[in-house]
Scaffold this active site. Structure first.
Site, PDB file in Angstrom:
ATOM      1  CB  SER A 212      35.957  32.241  31.640  1.00  0.00           C
ATOM      2  OG  SER A 212      37.320  32.566  31.525  1.00  0.00           O
ATOM      3  CG  HIS A 240      32.065  33.863  32.237  1.00  0.00           C
ATOM      4  ND1 HIS A 240      31.788  33.271  30.987  1.00  0.00           N
ATOM      5  CD2 HIS A 240      33.030  34.310  32.060  1.00  0.00           C
ATOM      6  CE1 HIS A 240      33.034  33.590  29.976  1.00  0.00           C
ATOM      7  NE2 HIS A 240      33.960  34.307  30.801  1.00  0.00           N
ATOM      8  CE  LYS A 269      31.912  36.396  28.729  1.00  0.00           C
ATOM      9  NZ  LYS A 269      32.438  37.881  28.125  1.00  0.00           N
TER      10      LYS A 269
END
Length: 419
Positions: A212, A240, A269
């Protein structure tokens, strides 16, 4: 045995004086002052909408936020821009109406619904596994899974997420840290540790797929090669990456579903909701449902969150929204590099390395003045001398938004003599 002590005087009575034999309390004000001195204190900044554009407010403390002018947000992990998609919002509302606003209990009590099971089937299908299990957050998924597996040794990438680090600590496993994204370093560490191992030892390799803060990708195929050499298990955190590769993650992009034993990810996310999951074999899921403390002792994920995530996953798998995201990423990366900035990574996370922490903070402030929200990331989150601006575009950013971001970086960089 506890050492006996004389009782403390009650104090406060006339003719007596209160005494204090010790102060075993806490001083949060002093701790905050220390953070201020070190430049590490953070503040909450409410946003009006979770979207590509929003008004923001300075930390209001306990008061009502007072929002300023609308700004373009390049600081969120809402990669596909689905948080305000009308279909996702409708799915959350329908789940609340059909099932309820909360699960009401642990999944092992009465908090297990058909809605939860439906999303778990969809996740397992997207990740190419037999089963999946929902957790209250990605953090809870990592901590609970590592603890439930109870490995003797964990081999962990040097830049793994804090939830993985905490999971290793709480599991009480021996933790061996290998160099970031370096399968040779992992192999050397495993060879060294094998000299003192026993046939009964259980080894777990844990790595993020997309990191990240650097925006780079772990060499998963090489890691699997090393793991198979030693009979170790591989656990990959796809927080992610989930949803960005036809609904799957890097594991699916690389065709490694049958070589990665534990696939973890989040719903918060790209899937525009809340919660985490683990996907793997039926035996793994059953073990986690029985032994992962963060699952067993947590109320089930709320039905609206489940409904929203399920619809977002459907959209991610059936539509080509990720292609729009990659177009925005390419346009922004190329523009920043053309301006002379050093941009790390190969993914949707664009870390613009500035170096000095004060320069990075100043650049973030100048960008904010120009209507661009992109945070400065500084030590101890990243190493000294590598402070950066973390830029993360969304599929819903327009070309005009990208151009405005680039214009802001150019003007602010010139003002601060960074270009």
């Amino acid at each position: 045995m506890t050492k006996e002590t004389e009782p403390r005087p009650s104090g406060g009575a006339e003719g007596t004086e209160a005494t204090n034999e010790g102060d075993f309390g806490f001083d949060p004000a002093a701790r905050l002052a220390e953070r201020d001195q070190q430049g590490l204190r953070r503040t909450l900044q409410p946003v009006e909408h979770v979207a590509a554009r929003s008004r923001m407010a300075s930390d209001p403390g306990g008061e009502k936020p007072r929002y300023g002018a609308e700004q373009i947000v390049f600081a969120a992990n809402n990669y596909l821009g689905l948080t305000q998609d009308e279909r996702v919002v409708r799915a959350a509302r329908e789940a609340a109406e059909a099932v309820g606003t909360g699960a009401g209990a642990s999944r092992l009590v009465t908090g297990d619904t058909g809605l939860h099971r439906g999303l778990e089937r969809d996740l397992a299908d997207a990740k190419g596994t037999e089963r999946a299990l929902l957790f209250s957050s990605g953090y809870a998924a990592n901590v609970g899974t590592i603890g439930a597996l109870d490995p003797d040794v964990v081999f962990s990438d040097a830049l793994n997420h804090a939830s993985i680090i905490d999971g290793c600590r709480l599991s009480d496993a021996e933790t061996v840290v290998y160099d970031h994204c370096d399968a040779d370093s992992l192999a050397a560490a495993m060879a060294d540790r094998s000299r003192s191992s026993t046939p009964d030892d259980s080894w777990l390799i844990v790595t993020d797929s997309v990191f990240s803060m650097d925006g780079d990708v772990a060499p998963l195929a090489d890691i699997c090669d090393v793991a198979e050499r030693y009979g170790a298990w591989v656990m990959v955190d796809e927080a992610h990456a989930t949803g960005l590769y036809d609904g799957g993650g890097i594991v699916q992009r690389e065709g490694l579903s049958d070589r990665v034993h534990v696939q973890m990810g989040t719903l918060s996310k790209a899937l525009a909701s809340q919660g985490g999951y683990v996907a793997g074999s039926t035996a793994l899921v059953e073990q986690l449902a029985n032994a992962a403390r963060s699952f067993v002792f947590s109320t089930g994920l709320t039905p609206p969150a489940v409904g929203a995530a399920r619809e977002a996953l459907r959209i991610a798998r059936e539509e080509k929204r990720h292609e729009q995201l990659w177009d925005r990423v390419s346009r922004l990366r190329s523009g920043l590099e053309a301006l002379g900035y050093d941009v790390l990574g190969t993914t949707q996370i664009l870390p613009v390395v500035i170096g000095d922490r004060s320069d990075a903070v100043a650049l973030a402030e100048r960008l904010r003045e120009r209507g661009i929200v992109a945070p400065a990331i500084r030590p101890p989150t990243v190493p000294e001398g590598t402070s950066r601006i973390r830029v993360s575009p969304m599929a819903t950013h327009t070309e005009a938004d990208i151009d405005r971001c680039l214009d802001a970086f150019e003007a602010a960089g010139q003002e601060l003599d960074l270009l």
